[in-house]
Write a protein that holds these residues in place. Sequence first.
Motif, short mmCIF file in Angstrom:
data_model
loop_
_atom_site.label_atom_id
_atom_site.label_comp_id
_atom_site.label_asym_id
_atom_site.label_seq_id
_atom_site.Cartn_x
_atom_site.Cartn_y
_atom_site.Cartn_z
N THR A 163 1.60 -41.80 -12.03
CA THR A 163 1.27 -41.01 -10.86
C THR A 163 2.50 -40.90 -9.97
OG1 THR A 163 0.50 -42.98 -9.71
CG2 THR A 163 -1.17 -41.68 -10.86
N GLY A 164 2.38 -40.07 -8.95
CA GLY A 164 3.52 -39.84 -8.08
C GLY A 164 4.40 -38.74 -8.65
N PHE A 165 5.53 -38.48 -8.00
CA PHE A 165 6.46 -37.48 -8.50
C PHE A 165 7.83 -37.65 -7.87
CE2 PHE A 165 4.71 -35.48 -4.72
CZ PHE A 165 5.80 -34.89 -4.13
N ILE A 166 8.80 -36.98 -8.47
CA ILE A 166 10.17 -36.91 -7.96
C ILE A 166 10.50 -35.43 -7.83
CG2 ILE A 166 12.59 -37.47 -8.35
CD1 ILE A 166 11.59 -39.67 -10.30
N SER A 167 10.98 -35.03 -6.67
CA SER A 167 11.38 -33.64 -6.45
C SER A 167 12.90 -33.62 -6.25
CB SER A 167 10.68 -33.10 -5.20
OG SER A 167 11.27 -31.89 -4.78
N ILE A 168 13.58 -32.71 -6.96
CA ILE A 168 15.03 -32.60 -6.91
C ILE A 168 15.42 -31.22 -6.40
CG2 ILE A 168 17.15 -32.69 -8.29
CD1 ILE A 168 15.61 -35.27 -8.55
N GLN A 169 16.32 -31.19 -5.42
CA GLN A 169 16.90 -29.93 -4.96
C GLN A 169 18.41 -30.01 -5.11
OE1 GLN A 169 15.42 -29.41 -0.99
NE2 GLN A 169 13.51 -28.50 -1.71
N THR A 170 19.03 -28.86 -5.39
CA THR A 170 20.47 -28.81 -5.60
C THR A 170 21.08 -27.77 -4.67
OG1 THR A 170 20.26 -27.15 -7.35
CG2 THR A 170 20.27 -29.46 -8.03
N ASP A 171 22.42 -27.84 -4.57
CA ASP A 171 23.13 -26.79 -3.84
C ASP A 171 23.53 -25.69 -4.82
OD1 ASP A 171 25.39 -27.70 -5.21
OD2 ASP A 171 26.21 -28.77 -3.49
N SER A 197 26.16 -25.15 -6.38
CA SER A 197 27.00 -25.63 -7.48
C SER A 197 26.25 -26.55 -8.44
CB SER A 197 28.21 -26.37 -6.92
OG SER A 197 28.98 -25.53 -6.09
N ASP A 198 24.94 -26.64 -8.29
CA ASP A 198 24.08 -27.51 -9.11
C ASP A 198 24.36 -28.99 -8.89
OD1 ASP A 198 22.65 -25.39 -10.29
OD2 ASP A 198 24.27 -25.07 -11.73
N HIS A 199 24.87 -29.34 -7.72
CA HIS A 199 24.99 -30.74 -7.33
C HIS A 199 23.70 -31.14 -6.62
CE1 HIS A 199 29.51 -29.81 -7.20
NE2 HIS A 199 29.24 -30.46 -8.33
N ILE A 200 23.19 -32.30 -6.95
CA ILE A 200 21.95 -32.76 -6.33
C ILE A 200 22.20 -32.99 -4.85
CG2 ILE A 200 20.22 -34.59 -6.27
CD1 ILE A 200 20.73 -34.95 -9.28
N SER A 201 21.36 -32.39 -4.01
CA SER A 201 21.54 -32.51 -2.57
C SER A 201 20.38 -33.22 -1.89
CB SER A 201 21.72 -31.12 -1.93
OG SER A 201 20.60 -30.29 -2.22
N ARG A 202 19.20 -33.19 -2.51
CA ARG A 202 18.04 -33.82 -1.88
C ARG A 202 17.07 -34.29 -2.95
NH1 ARG A 202 12.96 -31.70 0.64
NH2 ARG A 202 12.51 -33.02 2.43
N ILE A 203 16.54 -35.49 -2.76
CA ILE A 203 15.58 -36.08 -3.68
C ILE A 203 14.40 -36.58 -2.86
CG2 ILE A 203 15.17 -37.90 -5.39
CD1 ILE A 203 18.30 -38.00 -5.70
N LEU A 204 13.21 -36.22 -3.26
CA LEU A 204 12.00 -36.71 -2.62
C LEU A 204 11.23 -37.53 -3.65
CD1 LEU A 204 9.88 -36.80 -0.32
CD2 LEU A 204 8.95 -34.67 -1.26
N LEU A 205 10.91 -38.78 -3.30
CA LEU A 205 10.16 -39.68 -4.19
C LEU A 205 8.82 -40.00 -3.56
CD1 LEU A 205 13.06 -42.26 -4.68
CD2 LEU A 205 12.55 -40.34 -6.17
N ASN A 233 6.89 -43.03 0.34
CA ASN A 233 7.74 -41.89 0.02
C ASN A 233 9.11 -42.10 0.61
OD1 ASN A 233 7.92 -40.38 2.67
ND2 ASN A 233 5.71 -40.45 2.40
N SER A 234 10.09 -41.50 -0.06
CA SER A 234 11.48 -41.56 0.39
C SER A 234 12.11 -40.19 0.25
CB SER A 234 12.30 -42.55 -0.45
OG SER A 234 11.89 -43.87 -0.24
N THR A 235 12.90 -39.81 1.24
CA THR A 235 13.70 -38.60 1.17
C THR A 235 15.16 -39.03 1.20
OG1 THR A 235 12.01 -37.32 2.32
CG2 THR A 235 14.25 -36.40 2.27
N ILE A 236 15.91 -38.64 0.19
CA ILE A 236 17.30 -39.02 0.05
C ILE A 236 18.14 -37.75 0.12
CG2 ILE A 236 19.03 -40.09 -1.45
CD1 ILE A 236 16.37 -41.44 -2.76
N VAL A 237 19.11 -37.72 1.02
CA VAL A 237 20.00 -36.58 1.17
C VAL A 237 21.40 -37.02 0.74
CG1 VAL A 237 21.01 -34.92 2.78
CG2 VAL A 237 18.62 -35.60 3.03
N LEU A 238 22.01 -36.26 -0.17
CA LEU A 238 23.35 -36.54 -0.68
C LEU A 238 24.32 -35.50 -0.15
CD1 LEU A 238 22.34 -37.22 -4.40
CD2 LEU A 238 22.71 -38.90 -2.61
N SER A 239 25.50 -35.94 0.32
CA SER A 239 26.48 -35.01 0.88
C SER A 239 27.89 -35.54 0.70
CB SER A 239 26.20 -34.78 2.37
OG SER A 239 26.34 -36.00 3.09
#
Length: 196
Positions: A145-153, A155-163, A170-176
Motif C-alpha cells: 500500500t501507499g505510493f511514491i510520486s516522482i516529478q522531474t524538471d 531535463s528529466d532530473h528528479i525535482s520532487r518526490i512525494l512518499l 508522508n514526506s515531500t522531498i525537493v531536490l535542487s
Amino acid sequence: MRQNLKNSSLVSFFILILATWSHAGTLDEIQRRYMQYNDFIVVFTQDTYQALVDKRIHFTGKVFYKRDVGVRMDVYEPQRQMIILKDQTVLIHLPDENTTTCQELPKEIASQNILGFFSGLNSIDEDYTIEDTQDELILHPKGGTGFISIQTDESDHISRILLKDATGNNSTIVLSDYQFNTGMQEDIFFLNQKPE
C-alpha cells in the motif's frame, strides 16, 4: 523513541525507496539521463508528517552519489546526521551524540529504493506498478500500500518526490542545485571523511 522516529523518517528516503512542477519524464527517460553521470551532488529539503505522533519535521541537507560506490546523505537540520548506503549496508552517524549504527538491509529492500532511478535500475517495474501521467510518475508497490510520486524538471532530473505509506505518514522531498560529474572521491563514503 523520538530520535528513532526522526531517523526512520529520513532513512525512508532511501528505503522506500529522491524546478518545474508540471513535467514528468518517463521511467526510461529519467534512467537514461542519470546513466550519463558518474556522480552528483544535490541539495534537498524534506518535510515529513508522522501520523503516529501528529508531528511535522523539516530536514535540510545534501545527497552525494557515486555510481557503483554508494550514496551519502548529510543532514544539517533539525539534527546533524550522516547516512551512508553502500550495497545492502546502511550506516547512520549522529555526530552531536557521537553514535553510529550500522545494519544490513534485505536485498529486496535495498534494490527497491528511490535511488534506483539514479543508478539506472531496470527492475523498478518489477516491484512497482507505474502510472505515467502528464505531471508525474506514480509508483504503487506490488502487493503493498501507499505510493511514491516522482516529478522531474525539463531535463528529466528528479525535482520532487512525494512518499505516502499505509499508516498515514508522508514526506515531500525537493531536490535542487544539482552538480554533475564532480570527480567525487570514494573516500567520502567512509564514516570519518568530509565531502569537499
